[in-house]
Design an enzyme around this catalytic site. Structure first.
Site, PDB file in Angstrom:
ATOM      1  N   GLY A  47     -10.190   3.335   4.895  1.00  0.00           N
ATOM      2  CA  GLY A  47      -9.647   1.988   4.707  1.00  0.00           C
ATOM      3  C   GLY A  47     -10.550   0.830   5.054  1.00  0.00           C
ATOM      4  O   GLY A  47     -10.405  -0.259   4.498  1.00  0.00           O
ATOM      5  N   ASP A 103      -9.037  -0.936   9.368  1.00  0.00           N
ATOM      6  CA  ASP A 103      -8.446  -1.761   8.313  1.00  0.00           C
ATOM      7  C   ASP A 103      -7.151  -2.409   8.793  1.00  0.00           C
ATOM      8  O   ASP A 103      -6.914  -3.594   8.589  1.00  0.00           O
ATOM      9  CB  ASP A 103      -8.200  -0.932   7.032  1.00  0.00           C
ATOM     10  CG  ASP A 103      -7.395   0.347   7.277  1.00  0.00           C
ATOM     11  OD1 ASP A 103      -7.142   0.692   8.449  1.00  0.00           O
ATOM     12  OD2 ASP A 103      -7.019   1.003   6.293  1.00  0.00           O
ATOM     13  N   LYS A 134      -0.050  -5.382  12.423  1.00  0.00           N
ATOM     14  CA  LYS A 134       1.405  -5.586  12.265  1.00  0.00           C
ATOM     15  C   LYS A 134       2.054  -5.461  13.639  1.00  0.00           C
ATOM     16  O   LYS A 134       2.452  -4.353  14.034  1.00  0.00           O
ATOM     17  CB  LYS A 134       1.993  -4.492  11.360  1.00  0.00           C
ATOM     18  CG  LYS A 134       1.514  -4.464   9.926  1.00  0.00           C
ATOM     19  CD  LYS A 134       2.262  -3.326   9.205  1.00  0.00           C
ATOM     20  CE  LYS A 134       1.699  -3.001   7.866  1.00  0.00           C
ATOM     21  NZ  LYS A 134       2.266  -1.778   7.275  1.00  0.00           N
ATOM     22  N   PHE A 156       4.412  -3.040   3.814  1.00  0.00           N
ATOM     23  CA  PHE A 156       3.319  -2.195   3.339  1.00  0.00           C
ATOM     24  C   PHE A 156       2.387  -3.022   2.456  1.00  0.00           C
ATOM     25  O   PHE A 156       2.823  -3.743   1.564  1.00  0.00           O
ATOM     26  CB  PHE A 156       3.857  -0.997   2.551  1.00  0.00           C
ATOM     27  CG  PHE A 156       2.789   0.011   2.272  1.00  0.00           C
ATOM     28  CD1 PHE A 156       2.411   0.923   3.247  1.00  0.00           C
ATOM     29  CD2 PHE A 156       2.133   0.026   1.047  1.00  0.00           C
ATOM     30  CE1 PHE A 156       1.397   1.847   2.995  1.00  0.00           C
ATOM     31  CE2 PHE A 156       1.122   0.941   0.793  1.00  0.00           C
ATOM     32  CZ  PHE A 156       0.751   1.849   1.767  1.00  0.00           C
ATOM     33  N   VAL A 157       1.090  -2.918   2.743  1.00  0.00           N
ATOM     34  CA  VAL A 157       0.103  -3.694   1.979  1.00  0.00           C
ATOM     35  C   VAL A 157      -0.942  -2.769   1.362  1.00  0.00           C
ATOM     36  O   VAL A 157      -1.172  -1.658   1.843  1.00  0.00           O
ATOM     37  CB  VAL A 157      -0.582  -4.758   2.870  1.00  0.00           C
ATOM     38  CG1 VAL A 157       0.371  -5.884   3.207  1.00  0.00           C
ATOM     39  CG2 VAL A 157      -1.159  -4.145   4.143  1.00  0.00           C
ATOM     40  N   ASP A 163      -4.916   1.648   0.745  1.00  0.00           N
ATOM     41  CA  ASP A 163      -4.434   2.373  -0.425  1.00  0.00           C
ATOM     42  C   ASP A 163      -2.923   2.566  -0.437  1.00  0.00           C
ATOM     43  O   ASP A 163      -2.262   2.497   0.597  1.00  0.00           O
ATOM     44  CB  ASP A 163      -5.069   3.763  -0.476  1.00  0.00           C
ATOM     45  CG  ASP A 163      -4.437   4.710   0.551  1.00  0.00           C
ATOM     46  OD1 ASP A 163      -4.512   4.402   1.754  1.00  0.00           O
ATOM     47  OD2 ASP A 163      -3.842   5.727   0.148  1.00  0.00           O
TER      48      ASP A 163
END
Ligand code: IMP
Length: 180
Positions: A47, A103, A134, A156-157, A163
């Site tokens: 990530g 990430d 978060k 969720f990003v 991914d």
């Protein structure tokens, strides 16, 4: 702008330019904090690959770059809470200042595991840098996160290295999941 990735639709959340501006600020802060050191930056794969690349362009102090890979959950939009292994760590970090570059910090389970593994290699210090954080999803006491790009809601990003089902890592911007 919206994108469809596999079975889910995502909407633009953080533009590339904003991410690059933040990389510049973080890099400048690191140049100051670590000016008397030659740190090793350790990117957590997969990530962090784009973030580490853009961040390192802003780091002007002498620095080494390495990568590690952890196996955790994949292909889902929530954590299974299982971190299995770390590949790529070796004795070269003994006595060195280490910056772990993630990430995203979601539950904090991966980071807690990583910190313990890195500590076993006896570095002089460990700093944590994460592009995204978060706070509302946190389930572990991760202590201080030295460098945070953006605090984001518990959604969720995807994109810019992150991914969904291994897709979307190549998107320049970051997108968030639109709940049905
Ligand atoms: P944690 O162990 O729950 O903190 O999760 C850390 C890892 O889960 C990150 O390095 C990502 O690979 C993945 N992850 C957590 N949240 C997201 C997300 O919103 N999108 C994509 N990947 C995520």
């Amino acid at each position: 702008m919206k994108v469809q990735i596999d079975d889910k639709e995502f909407t633009c959340f953080l533009k590339h330019e904003k991410i690059i501006d933040r990389c510049r600020e973080l890099g400048q802060q690191m140049n100051e904090d670590l000016k008397n050191s030659t740190p090793i930056f350790i990117g957590v794969l997969n990530g962090s690959f784009l973030f580490l690349a853009d961040l390192m362009k802003e780091v002007s102090i002498p620095a080494e770059i390495s990568f590690i890979k952890v196996s955790s959950y994949s292909g889902q939009t929530s954590s299974s809470g299982v971190v299995k292994s770390v590949m790529g760590l070796n004795d070269s970090i003994k006595g060195r200042d280490v910056v772990i570059v993630e990430d995203i910090i979601d539950t904090g389970i991966t980071l807690t595991f990583l910190i313990e593994e890195v500590k076993k290699m006896q570095p002089a210090s460990i700093r944590i840098c994460s592009l995204l954080f978060k706070p509302d999803a946190l389930k572990r006491d991760i202590g201080k996160v030295d460098y945070v790009g953006f605090e984001i809601p518990n959604e969720f990003v995807v994109g810019y290295g992150l991914d969904y089902k291994e897709l979307g890592r190549n998107l320049k911007d970051i997108y968030r999941f639109i709940a049905e």
